[in-house]
Design a protein around this motif. Structure first.
Motif, PDB file in Angstrom:
ATOM      1  N   LEU A  75       1.618   8.789  66.827  1.00 41.76           N
ATOM      2  CA  LEU A  75       1.563   7.442  67.396  1.00 41.76           C
ATOM      3  C   LEU A  75       0.345   6.686  66.889  1.00 41.76           C
ATOM      4  O   LEU A  75      -0.552   7.266  66.279  1.00 41.76           O
ATOM      5  N   LEU A  81       3.473  12.752  69.242  1.00 44.30           N
ATOM      6  CA  LEU A  81       4.636  12.792  70.127  1.00 44.30           C
ATOM      7  C   LEU A  81       5.349  14.112  69.892  1.00 44.30           C
ATOM      8  O   LEU A  81       5.704  14.439  68.762  1.00 44.30           O
ATOM      9  N   SER A  83       8.186  17.284  71.579  1.00 38.03           N
ATOM     10  CA  SER A  83       9.216  17.648  72.542  1.00 38.03           C
ATOM     11  C   SER A  83       9.514  19.122  72.359  1.00 38.03           C
ATOM     12  O   SER A  83       9.356  19.673  71.279  1.00 38.03           O
ATOM     13  N   LEU A  93       9.428  15.066  76.441  1.00 40.78           N
ATOM     14  CA  LEU A  93       8.775  14.173  75.482  1.00 40.78           C
ATOM     15  C   LEU A  93       7.404  13.825  76.034  1.00 40.78           C
ATOM     16  O   LEU A  93       7.292  13.354  77.164  1.00 40.78           O
ATOM     17  N   ARG A  94       6.366  14.077  75.275  1.00 36.96           N
ATOM     18  CA  ARG A  94       5.027  13.751  75.756  1.00 36.96           C
ATOM     19  C   ARG A  94       4.068  13.564  74.589  1.00 36.96           C
ATOM     20  O   ARG A  94       4.341  13.997  73.473  1.00 36.96           O
ATOM     21  N   ARG A  95       2.938  12.915  74.894  1.00 34.29           N
ATOM     22  CA  ARG A  95       1.888  12.731  73.890  1.00 34.29           C
ATOM     23  C   ARG A  95       0.881  13.855  74.025  1.00 34.29           C
ATOM     24  O   ARG A  95       0.555  14.270  75.130  1.00 34.29           O
ATOM     25  N   PHE A 118       9.678   4.975  70.583  1.00 28.74           N
ATOM     26  CA  PHE A 118       8.586   5.563  71.359  1.00 28.74           C
ATOM     27  C   PHE A 118       7.236   5.102  70.820  1.00 28.74           C
ATOM     28  O   PHE A 118       6.902   5.342  69.663  1.00 28.74           O
ATOM     29  N   ASP A 120       2.929   4.053  72.320  1.00 24.98           N
ATOM     30  CA  ASP A 120       1.963   4.357  73.375  1.00 24.98           C
ATOM     31  C   ASP A 120       2.280   3.573  74.650  1.00 24.98           C
ATOM     32  O   ASP A 120       2.034   4.049  75.759  1.00 24.98           O
TER      33      ASP A 120
END
Length: 191
Positions: A75, A81, A83, A93-95, A118, A120
């Motif tokens: 990002l 990013l 998963s 799904l996460r940063r 996707f 921020d």
């Protein structure tokens, strides 16, 4: 005869000073100038070359530490990013900060996974006033996942699972947790 004055601190005769120069014009009210901020948009942070879309990463910190995940995209903020996929190991799904991952040599073809939506801003939290939080008491709020997030997770997982299942044993590899034993030497390991 005039009495001599004893000068303390300065040694030697005093020099005569010149006429006092008239100063610059200063306005009566202060003119506010904005302070230099470090929040201005800078160049995107560099992410190490081993972290590319499709690389299998090992998470080192946070709720999902020890889990193996697939990197989908870097990002603008420099976060990655990732998963699980959710169906395989429960990681949504996460940063993730690239400082808290180990990149492995395992790769997955994620060109079929659409992650263009996707950003921020997608992961930004909703603002709530401090007063509401203060008077709410100590009761923890239950985590509520929006229907939009669930739909996005299913869409990404569907494409990602196809890519994972095309590689033999990868589904089991992603489902297994990474851990170290007493005699393991991580500095000598090749991931």
């Amino acid at each position: 005869m005039a009495p001599q004055l004893k000068v303390i601190g300065n040694v030697g005769p005093k020099k005569a000073t010149g006429a006092v120069a008239t100063g610059k014009y200063y306005p009566a009210d202060d003119i506010k100038t904005p302070l230099k901020s470090r929040k201005a948009k800078k160049n995107a942070p560099k992410v190490r070359s081993s972290i590319t879309p499709g690389t299998v990463l090992i998470l080192l910190a946070g709720r999902f530490r020890g889990k193996r995940v697939v990197a989908l995209k870097v990002l603008e903020s420099g976060l990655v990013l990732v998963s699980g996929p959710y169906k395989v190991n429960g990681v949504p799904l996460r940063r993730v900060s690239p400082a808290y991952v180990i990149a492995t040599s395992t790769k997955v073809d994620v060109s079929s996974v659409d992650v263009s939506s996707f950003t921020d801003a997608y992961f930004a939290r909703a603002k709530s006033s401090e007063e509401e939080e203060f008077f709410a008491g100590d009761a923890p709020k239950p985590a509520i996942v929006s229907d939009e997030r669930k739909a996005d997770q299913k869409k990404v997982d569907a494409a990602l699972l196809k890519a994972v299942e095309s590689v033999p044993m990868l589904k089991a590899y992603l489902g297994a947790k990474f851990s170290l034993r007493n005699n393991d030497k991580p500095h000598k390991m090749i991931f």
